[in-house]
Scaffold this active site. Sequence first.
Site, PDB file in Angstrom:
ATOM      1  N   GLY A  10       0.819  -1.207   0.000  1.00 46.43           N
ATOM      2  CA  GLY A  10       0.000   0.000   0.000  1.00 46.43           C
ATOM      3  C   GLY A  10       0.854   1.258   0.000  1.00 46.43           C
ATOM      4  N   VAL A  12       1.251   3.832   2.195  1.00 50.37           N
ATOM      5  CA  VAL A  12       2.035   4.114   3.404  1.00 50.37           C
ATOM      6  C   VAL A  12       3.043   3.003   3.660  1.00 50.37           C
ATOM      7  CG1 VAL A  12       1.937   4.500   5.896  1.00 50.37           C
ATOM      8  CG2 VAL A  12       0.214   5.536   4.405  1.00 50.37           C
ATOM      9  N   ALA A  56      -5.354  -1.981   5.460  1.00 49.32           N
ATOM     10  CA  ALA A  56      -6.768  -1.681   5.697  1.00 49.32           C
ATOM     11  C   ALA A  56      -7.596  -2.025   4.476  1.00 49.32           C
ATOM     12  CB  ALA A  56      -6.954  -0.193   6.030  1.00 49.32           C
ATOM     13  N   THR A  58      -9.658  -0.313   1.972  1.00 54.57           N
ATOM     14  CA  THR A  58      -9.727   1.079   1.522  1.00 54.57           C
ATOM     15  C   THR A  58     -10.691   1.289   0.354  1.00 54.57           C
ATOM     16  OG1 THR A  58      -7.796   0.728   0.106  1.00 54.57           O
ATOM     17  CG2 THR A  58      -7.405   1.619   2.324  1.00 54.57           C
ATOM     18  N   ASP A  98     -10.329  10.548   8.346  1.00 53.57           N
ATOM     19  CA  ASP A  98     -11.273  11.640   8.559  1.00 53.57           C
ATOM     20  C   ASP A  98     -12.713  11.180   8.350  1.00 53.57           C
ATOM     21  OD1 ASP A  98     -10.272  11.513   5.716  1.00 53.57           O
ATOM     22  OD2 ASP A  98     -11.973  12.862   5.426  1.00 53.57           O
ATOM     23  N   TYR A 121     -17.437   2.429   5.217  1.00 55.38           N
ATOM     24  CA  TYR A 121     -15.990   2.499   5.450  1.00 55.38           C
ATOM     25  C   TYR A 121     -15.694   3.263   6.737  1.00 55.38           C
ATOM     26  CZ  TYR A 121     -11.218   4.273   4.944  1.00 55.38           C
ATOM     27  OH  TYR A 121      -9.914   4.625   5.172  1.00 55.38           O
ATOM     28  N   LYS A 125     -13.821   1.841  10.184  1.00 55.17           N
ATOM     29  CA  LYS A 125     -12.607   2.422  10.759  1.00 55.17           C
ATOM     30  C   LYS A 125     -12.867   2.883  12.200  1.00 55.17           C
ATOM     31  CE  LYS A 125      -9.132   3.049   8.927  1.00 55.17           C
ATOM     32  NZ  LYS A 125      -7.912   2.176   8.872  1.00 55.17           N
ATOM     33  N   TRP A 146      -7.026  11.929   2.438  1.00 59.14           N
ATOM     34  CA  TRP A 146      -6.664  12.211   1.042  1.00 59.14           C
ATOM     35  C   TRP A 146      -5.211  11.827   0.752  1.00 59.14           C
ATOM     36  CZ3 TRP A 146      -9.196  17.435  -0.799  1.00 59.14           C
ATOM     37  CH2 TRP A 146     -10.539  17.465  -0.404  1.00 59.14           C
TER      38      TRP A 146
END
Length: 282
Positions: A10, A12, A56, A58, A98, A121, A125, A146
């Site tokens: 992913g 990150v 995750a 996503t 967020d 989603y 989370k 984002w």
Amino acid sequence: MTVLVFGSTGQVATELRRQAPEAVFLGRDRADLTDPAACAAAIRAANPTAVINAAAWTAVDRAETEEAAAQVVNGAAPGAMARACADLGVPLVQISTDYVFGGSGTAPRRPEDPVSPVNAYGRSKWAGEEAVRASGATHVILRTSWVFSAHGANFVKTMLRLGAERPALRIVADQIGGPTPADAIAAACLRLAAALREGARSGTHHFAGAPETSWAGFARETFRIAGMPTTVEDIPTEAFPTPARRPLNSRLDCSALAADFGITQPDWRAALAQVITELKGA
């Protein structure tokens, strides 16, 4: 410090590989988040000094029809990880979003503000956040927004592809937030993991790029930096319906993270220029 990272390919996780190649990375082949017990077992087997969950579900729109599966990956799996961390006395950094907020108003959301996710989603989370908090593990929950980078699927890469195909694009302009470079999130996660090992307190924090912008503004800056003639027409959210509702207000107040850990908001425009340069060189 031996860091165990859930996630391998992913956005990150890829940046974590660049910044901490000595860490142990668990992709789906080694730790599938659809099997929370296996994730906990992987932590116990590795016996690391810190854990970062950079994996995750996503697929925001797909979660609307597969919410139970999203709840396992984003809710139950982090909870199992956190309980294993609590048993071993190992700190956990959990990346959140967020999207746990409802998205109304114009004020930046503080970590302590009430949540009210408007899509599956976001609910999944939030379930993960609550499971981590309930586990007793030393932790930081890092909400971000984002995310973009030179790899994976993200808004920047989509805009560059569409901009090369069309002279003009219609982009949503009433959703406001902070684009966040994945490399900055990775650096923040590593710094937080180290701080937790040194005795920092558990908590929930926000981390997003600055200054705030809309998706349309993000697209315009992408085309400007890339030197593309593509024009952008502002449209409201209702003109671009999606299966999952998106929050209009994705602004995050990141002041507590700066005060507690010295981690400041990155300028997404500078990071965007670096990403586009990397993509052009690929």
